[in-house]
Structure formats: structure tokens, C-alpha cells
Write an enzyme that holds these catalytic residues in place. Structure first.
Site, short mmCIF file in Angstrom:
data_model
loop_
_atom_site.label_atom_id
_atom_site.label_comp_id
_atom_site.label_asym_id
_atom_site.label_seq_id
_atom_site.Cartn_x
_atom_site.Cartn_y
_atom_site.Cartn_z
N VAL A 237 0.82 -1.22 0.00
CA VAL A 237 0.00 0.00 0.00
C VAL A 237 0.85 1.27 0.00
CG1 VAL A 237 -2.04 -1.02 1.07
CG2 VAL A 237 -0.29 0.03 2.52
N GLY A 238 2.15 1.11 0.30
CA GLY A 238 3.03 2.28 0.28
C GLY A 238 3.54 2.71 1.65
N ARG B 38 16.60 -7.27 0.18
CA ARG B 38 16.15 -7.10 -1.21
C ARG B 38 17.08 -6.12 -1.90
NH1 ARG B 38 10.02 -5.62 0.38
NH2 ARG B 38 9.24 -7.68 0.83
N ARG C 189 6.40 -3.59 -8.35
CA ARG C 189 7.61 -3.55 -7.51
C ARG C 189 8.60 -4.65 -7.90
NH1 ARG C 189 6.68 -3.56 -1.06
NH2 ARG C 189 6.36 -5.77 -1.43
N ARG D 272 0.29 -12.73 -0.38
CA ARG D 272 0.16 -11.35 0.07
C ARG D 272 -1.20 -10.75 -0.30
NH1 ARG D 272 5.37 -8.34 1.23
NH2 ARG D 272 6.78 -10.06 1.63
N1 ATP Z 1 0.77 6.96 -3.97
C1 ATP Z 1 1.47 6.11 -4.72
N2 ATP Z 1 1.31 6.11 -6.06
C2 ATP Z 1 2.00 5.26 -6.85
N3 ATP Z 1 2.90 4.36 -6.41
C3 ATP Z 1 3.11 4.31 -5.09
C4 ATP Z 1 2.42 5.17 -4.18
N4 ATP Z 1 2.84 4.88 -2.93
C5 ATP Z 1 3.76 3.88 -3.05
N5 ATP Z 1 3.92 3.53 -4.34
C6 ATP Z 1 4.79 2.47 -4.88
O1 ATP Z 1 4.15 1.23 -4.59
C7 ATP Z 1 5.12 0.21 -4.32
C8 ATP Z 1 4.84 -0.40 -2.95
O2 ATP Z 1 5.13 0.58 -1.97
P1 ATP Z 1 5.92 0.22 -0.63
O3 ATP Z 1 7.07 -0.69 -0.92
O4 ATP Z 1 6.17 1.51 0.06
O5 ATP Z 1 4.74 -0.62 0.10
P2 ATP Z 1 4.74 -1.29 1.54
O6 ATP Z 1 3.38 -1.03 2.10
O7 ATP Z 1 5.89 -0.80 2.31
O8 ATP Z 1 4.86 -2.83 1.14
P3 ATP Z 1 5.40 -4.12 2.00
O9 ATP Z 1 4.58 -4.16 3.24
O10 ATP Z 1 5.15 -5.27 1.10
O11 ATP Z 1 6.86 -3.86 2.22
C9 ATP Z 1 6.49 0.88 -4.38
O12 ATP Z 1 7.06 0.61 -5.63
C10 ATP Z 1 6.16 2.37 -4.21
O13 ATP Z 1 7.10 3.22 -4.84
#
Ligand code: ATP
Length: 241
Positions: free
Chosen positions: A58-59, A86, A180, A191
Site C-alpha cells: 500500500v506504500g 532485497r 515492484r 500477500r
Molecule cells: N501513492 C502512490 N502512487 C503510486 N505508487 C506508489 C504510491 N505509494 C507507493 N507507491 C509504490 O508502490 C510500491 C509499494 O510501496 P511500498 O514498498 O512503500 O509498500 P509497503 O506497504 O511498504 O509494502 P510491504 O509491506 O510489502 O513492504 C512501491 O514501488 C512504491 O514506490
């Protein structure tokens, strides 16, 4: 005559519209019987524990990275994990990478605020880091999955603020995860299936923040607004670990 008005000294106060500013202030102080204090009217807000959680992809990382760039007083607590690094990740910045044996030793010695086995790998938050940062007056941000957030809620209760981060739709969340290119197809399946269940758990959080496609900055602003509001609370959360 009230007690307050009796306590007022009989000094002549110059007319407010024409008086010299400092003469007027001095006369008001004399009249009220004490100097006007420059001490803060309210104490400095307590250091805050911000928990950011949400389904995979989700980011969370993207939001936290930007947030800590913008807020110098907010520090990210680096999670320990037994999973492999990674590409693009840095030891001590993204995670502390430890062996399973090292991890289990930390569990035995009660060094972790919470820990869990996630997708076959251990993850946990070192207590010492949280204590040290808060001891220096910093706010801290913890990044945990939903399972971790629920454990932290049991440990910390209302002492921390819990935010659920989500994409605007399941489709967008899957696209982000796929783009990603860090998970194998089997991991993607797990996931995504997990995420479907996790979005139902939002009600145990304090806030929900939508990280819309292409609008990362807006999501970060919302998180900042929540932190600002928390800092302005009359009854502060008081996290002592
Ligand atoms: N608002 C957004 N718009 C487009 N892409 C985004 C946005 N926010 C994050 N991303 C992209 O989405 C992907 C997933 O984000 P991120 O790795 O931060 O997720 P996470 O929640 O930390 O995931 P995990 O829990 O699996 O580590 C990344 O490639 C990131 O750059």
C-alpha cells in the site's frame, strides 16, 4: 469587592492608546503584582509513538521515507528481520538483517517490543531503539503489518497512535505490488489473499489514510496533519516503555 480586584495595586496605568509599549507593560505587571512569564503556557508535547500499518504494497515504506524527510523530529525505528536483503535495501536503514538464531536470542532476552513470523521470516521491533529515541525527545514511527499492529495495540493500548494505510482500491494495491517486482508469484498470491482479510481489520485503528495512485504527497500530508493534531491534544498519550 472581589479578592482579585482588592489584590490590584494602585499604580497609575498610562492610557493604552498613547502609552509607550514597555511602560504600559511594566505598569500592568506592577498593577497585577508579578512579571509576565516567558515560560511556555503548556508543557512541551510528549514524544509520540506513531504506528503505521496496512496491507503489503500500500506504500508504507514510501510514506514513511517521505515523512521522515519532512519531519526532523520524527525517527523511524528500524525493524529486525531474518529475511534476506532485497535489492536496493540498506542494513540499518531499511531493516537490521539478522540470522534466525540471533533473532531468537533477542526474543529470549525480551529485547523486542513485538515480534512475529511473517511469510516464514521473523520480524520484530527492538525496544531499546524506541526508548533511546524517545528519551532524546524524538517522536518515533513504527512500521508493522496488521498482525504486528494488533500485537502492539495489546502492548501499548492508547499510548500510541495507530494509522491504517491503504490504497484506494484492491486493483491499485495489486498493481503496486506487481510493479515492484520483488515477490515471486507464490508470494504475490499469499500477500494479496492476506490483504483481502486485512482490510477488514481497519476498525481497530485510530485513523485510516488513503494513499491514492500518484498522490503520495497528499497521503504524507494527511499523516502529518494527524501527528500535528495528536501533538495539540490536551490529554496527551503518554508512552513509557
Ligand atoms: N501513492 C502512490 N502512487 C503510486 N505508487 C506508489 C504510491 N505509494 C507507493 N507507491 C509504490 O508502490 C510500491 C509499494 O510501496 P511500498 O514498498 O512503500 O509498500 P509497503 O506497504 O511498504 O509494502 P510491504 O509491506 O510489502 O513492504 C512501491 O514501488 C512504491 O514506490
Amino acid at each position: 469587592m472581589s479578592t482579585d480586584s482588592r489584590a490590584l495595586r494602585t499604580v497609575s496605568i498610562p492610557a493604552a492608546d498613547v502609552a509607550d509599549r514597555s511602560d504600559l507593560i511594566r505598569a500592568l505587571e506592577t498593577s497585577l503584582g508579578s512579571h509576565f512569564s516567558s515560560d511556555p503556557i503548556v508543557p512541551t508535547p510528549n514524544p509520540l509513538i506513531v504506528v503505521i500499518s496496512g496491507p503489503s504494497g500500500v506504500g508504507k515504506d514510501a510514506v514513511i521515507n517521505r515523512l521522515t524527510e519532512l519531519r526532523r523530529n520524527l525517527h523511524f525505528v528500524v525493524t529486525c528481520t531474518s529475511r534476506a536483503m532485497r535489492p536496493g535495501e540498506t542494513e540499518g536503514k531499511d531493516y537490521y538483517f539478522v540470522t534466525k538464531e540471533q533473532f531468537l536470542r533477542m526474543v529470549d532476552q525480551d529485547e523486542l517490543l513485538e515480534h512475529a513470523l511473517v511469510y516464514g521470516e521473523y520480524k520484530g521491533i527492538p525496544k531499546k531503539q524506541v526508548r533511546d529515541l524517545m528519551g532524546k525527545g524524538y517522536d518515533v514511527v513504527l512500521r508493522v503489518d496488521i498482525q504486528g499492529a494488533e500485537t502492539l495495540r495489546r502492548v501499548l493500548g492508547q499510548k500510541a497512535v495507530f494509522m491504517f494505510l491503504t490504497a484506494e482500491s484492491e486493483a491499485k494495491m495489486v498493481e503496486r505490488l506487481v510493479d515492484r517486482r520483488t515477490e515471486r508469484k507464490e508470494e504475490l498470491l499469499v500477500r494479496i489473499a492476506t490483504a483481502r482479510e486485512e482490510v477488514k481489520r481497519v476498525s481497530s485503528f485510530d485513523y485510516v489514510v488513503v494513499n491514492r495512485e500518484g498522490e503520495l504527497e497528499k497521503a504524507v500530508q494527511t499523516v502529518e496533519a494527524i501527528i500535528d493534531a495528536e501533538k495539540a491534544k490536551v490529554r496527551q498519550r503518554n508512552a513509557v516503555l
